[in-house]
Design an enzyme around this catalytic site. Structure first.
Site, PDB file in Angstrom:
ATOM      1  N   ARG A  46      35.455  60.987  31.538  1.00  0.00           N
ATOM      2  CA  ARG A  46      35.541  62.465  31.164  1.00  0.00           C
ATOM      3  C   ARG A  46      35.061  62.516  30.045  1.00  0.00           C
ATOM      4  O   ARG A  46      34.416  63.972  29.813  1.00  0.00           O
ATOM      5  CB  ARG A  46      37.339  63.007  31.140  1.00  0.00           C
ATOM      6  N   ASP A  87      34.369  64.883  35.427  1.00  0.00           N
ATOM      7  CA  ASP A  87      35.868  65.099  35.275  1.00  0.00           C
ATOM      8  C   ASP A  87      36.111  65.072  37.005  1.00  0.00           C
ATOM      9  O   ASP A  87      35.801  66.042  37.650  1.00  0.00           O
ATOM     10  CB  ASP A  87      36.084  66.448  35.036  1.00  0.00           C
ATOM     11  N   LYS A 141      44.282  47.902  40.946  1.00  0.00           N
ATOM     12  CA  LYS A 141      45.770  48.394  41.440  1.00  0.00           C
ATOM     13  C   LYS A 141      46.186  49.202  40.433  1.00  0.00           C
ATOM     14  O   LYS A 141      45.661  49.279  39.121  1.00  0.00           O
ATOM     15  CB  LYS A 141      46.608  47.150  41.574  1.00  0.00           C
ATOM     16  N   ASP A 170      42.891  42.236  43.946  1.00  0.00           N
ATOM     17  CA  ASP A 170      43.908  41.618  43.414  1.00  0.00           C
ATOM     18  C   ASP A 170      43.206  40.515  42.611  1.00  0.00           C
ATOM     19  O   ASP A 170      42.659  39.561  43.001  1.00  0.00           O
ATOM     20  CB  ASP A 170      44.719  40.927  44.596  1.00  0.00           C
ATOM     21  N   HIS A 171      43.112  40.661  41.197  1.00  0.00           N
ATOM     22  CA  HIS A 171      42.306  40.003  40.565  1.00  0.00           C
ATOM     23  C   HIS A 171      42.682  38.436  40.475  1.00  0.00           C
ATOM     24  O   HIS A 171      41.906  37.417  40.131  1.00  0.00           O
ATOM     25  CB  HIS A 171      42.272  40.509  38.949  1.00  0.00           C
ATOM     26  N   LYS A 175      40.485  34.273  40.682  1.00  0.00           N
ATOM     27  CA  LYS A 175      40.653  32.983  39.721  1.00  0.00           C
ATOM     28  C   LYS A 175      40.162  31.710  40.414  1.00  0.00           C
ATOM     29  O   LYS A 175      40.444  31.714  41.704  1.00  0.00           O
ATOM     30  CB  LYS A 175      42.012  32.966  39.279  1.00  0.00           C
ATOM     31  N   GLU A 209      54.766  35.052  31.367  1.00  0.00           N
ATOM     32  CA  GLU A 209      53.648  35.500  30.485  1.00  0.00           C
ATOM     33  C   GLU A 209      54.518  35.690  29.099  1.00  0.00           C
ATOM     34  O   GLU A 209      55.770  35.743  29.196  1.00  0.00           O
ATOM     35  CB  GLU A 209      53.489  36.988  31.015  1.00  0.00           C
ATOM     36  N   ASP A 228      54.950  45.164  39.656  1.00  0.00           N
ATOM     37  CA  ASP A 228      53.778  44.993  38.811  1.00  0.00           C
ATOM     38  C   ASP A 228      53.162  43.628  39.191  1.00  0.00           C
ATOM     39  O   ASP A 228      51.971  43.204  39.367  1.00  0.00           O
ATOM     40  CB  ASP A 228      54.099  44.850  37.488  1.00  0.00           C
ATOM     41  N   HIS A 233      50.125  39.949  43.266  1.00  0.00           N
ATOM     42  CA  HIS A 233      49.505  38.608  42.848  1.00  0.00           C
ATOM     43  C   HIS A 233      50.389  37.500  43.598  1.00  0.00           C
ATOM     44  O   HIS A 233      49.978  36.524  44.067  1.00  0.00           O
ATOM     45  CB  HIS A 233      49.622  38.345  41.190  1.00  0.00           C
ATOM     46  N   LYS A 327      57.966  38.991  31.597  1.00  0.00           N
ATOM     47  CA  LYS A 327      57.294  39.131  30.225  1.00  0.00           C
ATOM     48  C   LYS A 327      58.279  38.454  29.187  1.00  0.00           C
ATOM     49  O   LYS A 327      59.509  38.203  29.404  1.00  0.00           O
ATOM     50  CB  LYS A 327      57.307  40.589  30.128  1.00  0.00           C
TER      51      LYS A 327
END
Ligand code: BG6
Length: 476
Positions: A46, A87, A141, A170-171, A175, A209, A228, A233, A327
């Site tokens: 934007r 935009d 995602k 899906d990263h 890997k 994490e 999440d 994952h 987390k």
């Protein structure tokens, strides 16, 4: 399909993902001469910016997030970049973008914007001919917050692009060690005969994490650990561990097998999940605040979840898959542990034989360890002394000279080349959501509240109990 893309359009080009991952990945691919020579990259966002300002923005991102030894030829890479202000919610701007792309170019589009912007973006692209021909679209995602919203996104995309041109990221699939799981299972004869309920006692998947909310307060509080991390994952990892051998390593064969696993996931009972939320504690040698303090209010969102899942098919009958993620846990570690069964009869009366264990370390260490029983050297009067020893393959040592790549490098290259094998198909995403929605409905019905845990710990004690009830300890 598919020919190589000649133009890559990045929506959300000035956002965080673009700075940290996409631009560095593209530059690193370019340095290794893996990008098509004629590829042009058009960033859109934007904010008003000229192409030369966008190049400056990109240079700063590369200098911050890409190690110097991977930035060779950065000036040439920057010359591939252009910018088109847009935009996405208004029809103006798309025509200019289409004009910048030009005629007869193969186009790949990457949307790293909020999912609420996907629909207008897709409509704008379609109305301006940017969804025609071989144009492929890649979606980052979160793809919805439940099955219904995910279907709405999928329907909107399907309105302009056929499934064979939709690339859902899906990263984790980008890997190296995750792909190595496929190599390990299907490139060796050793494991497959044992890869079933007869020989495997249980599987553990941990994605721990140490970070807290980072700067994603609003997003995270509306999502929680289950949506999440588990929905995408962790279920992808589970599917790769549990799937039948595909007929070949191509997009349809691999995804056909993964979706069968996802559809065979048994709904959880109340006792098969534990949720938690961190309180203040020490993490990474620092005193850190609790989730509620970071958020500035109380919340029911889980920052930790542990589950005991079952896959209802012949291969996995009676084999629990324990999964946990959170987390602010004690360590940053992603690993899969396959616990084999004990030998059926021990000929070593004095030895406590431990079952074999295959540990696949995904991050931060990339390694594969097989624990075996071995004789302790020495001469004894009777019998033998045995001890568990690791057979350890550290990937960086086994493949010296190969640099560690960002997961997005693989995925961006596959998008440019049109290979969907490491992307998630619609039926997979929807099977994932269906299972997750049922868990959340169960939590709501029973009024489940997250149990607290201290930052820097391994989560609430109920998570330990979840495994220990079955005589299982989490691998730590
Ligand atoms: C993202 C989640 O998908 O994955 C984040 O939204 C999480 O909350 C991240 O931190 C973890 O990715 P990685 O590659 O660091 O394990």
């Amino acid at each position: 399909m598919s020919t190589k893309a000649q133009t890559l359009i990045l929506f959300g080009a000035t956002g965080d993902l673009s700075r940290r991952m996409l631009l560095p990945s593209l530059c690193a691919l370019d340095a290794d001469e893996l990008l098509p020579a004629d590829l042009e990259i058009i960033g859109t966002a934007r904010s008003e910016m000229s192409s030369s300002e966008f190049r400056n923005f990109a240079r700063e991102a590369l200098e911050t997030f890409l190690p110097a030894h991977r930035r060779g030829g950065m000036a040439d890479f920057l010359n591939r970049l252009h910018y088109s202000q847009l935009d996405v919610t208004t029809p103006e701007g798309y025509a200019e973008l289409a004009a910048k792309v030009g005629e007869d170019r193969e186009v790949a589009i990457f949307l790293s914007t909020a999912p609420s912007l996907f629909k207008p973006t897709i409509e704008g692209l379609a109305a301006n001919g940017l969804a025609d021909g071989n144009a492929r679209i890649c979606l980052e995602k979160p793809l919805g917050t439940d099955l219904e919203s995910s279907c709405a996104i999928n329907d909107a995309v399907a309105g302009a692009f056929p499934e064979c041109r939709i690339f859902r990221i899906d990263h984790y699939l980008g890997k190296e060690t995750v792909q190595n799981l496929i190599a390990l299972r299907f490139g060796n004869i050793l494991f497959e005969p044992l890869w079933n309920a007869q020989h495997i006692d249980h599987v553990q998947i941990t994605v721990a994490e140490t970070v807290g909310l980072e700067s994603r307060v609003d997003f995270y509080d509306g999502a929680g650990a289950l949506r999440d991390m588990v929905q995408n994952h962790m279920l992808q990892l589970l599917a790769l561990v549990a799937m039948e051998p595909p007929g070949s390593f191509d997009a349809s064969s691999v995804r056909d097998e993964k979706v069968k696993v996802l559809r065979a996931l048994r709904p959880l009972t109340d006792a098969e999940s534990v949720t938690g939320q961190y309180r203040g504690g020490a993490s990474g040698g620092q005193i850190v605040p609790g989730y509620d303090e970071e958020l500035g209010r109380e919340s029911n969102t889980e920052t930790f979840v542990a589950l005991k899942a079952h896959i209802d098919n012949w291969r996995w009958h009676g084999v629990p898959f324990y999964m946990r993620t959170g987390k602010r846990l004690a360590e940053r570690v992603t690993e899969i542990i396959v616990h084999f069964r004990c030998v059926p009869h021990s000929i070593f009366p004095d030895a406590r034989l431990k079952p074999n264990k295959l540990v696949i370390g995904i991050q931060p260490e990339e390694n594969i360890t097989l624990s075996l029983m071995a004789k302790v050297p020495g001469i004894e009067h009777e019998g033998m002394t045995l001890r568990e020893v690791p057979l350890n393959i550290a990937m960086p040592d086994a493949f010296t000279g190969k640099h560690k790549r960002i997961a997005y490098e693989r995925l961006l290259l596959d998008l440019i080349n049109g290979d969907q094998t490491l992307f998630v198909r619609r039926d997979e995403v929807e099977a994932q959501w269906a299972w997750i929605d049922a868990i959340r409905a169960g939590w709501e019905a029973e009024g489940k509240e997250p149990k607290t845990y201290a930052a820097g710990s391994w989560g609430p004690s109920a998570s330990i109990a979840l495994a220990e009830r079955d005589g299982v300890s989490w691998h730590e």
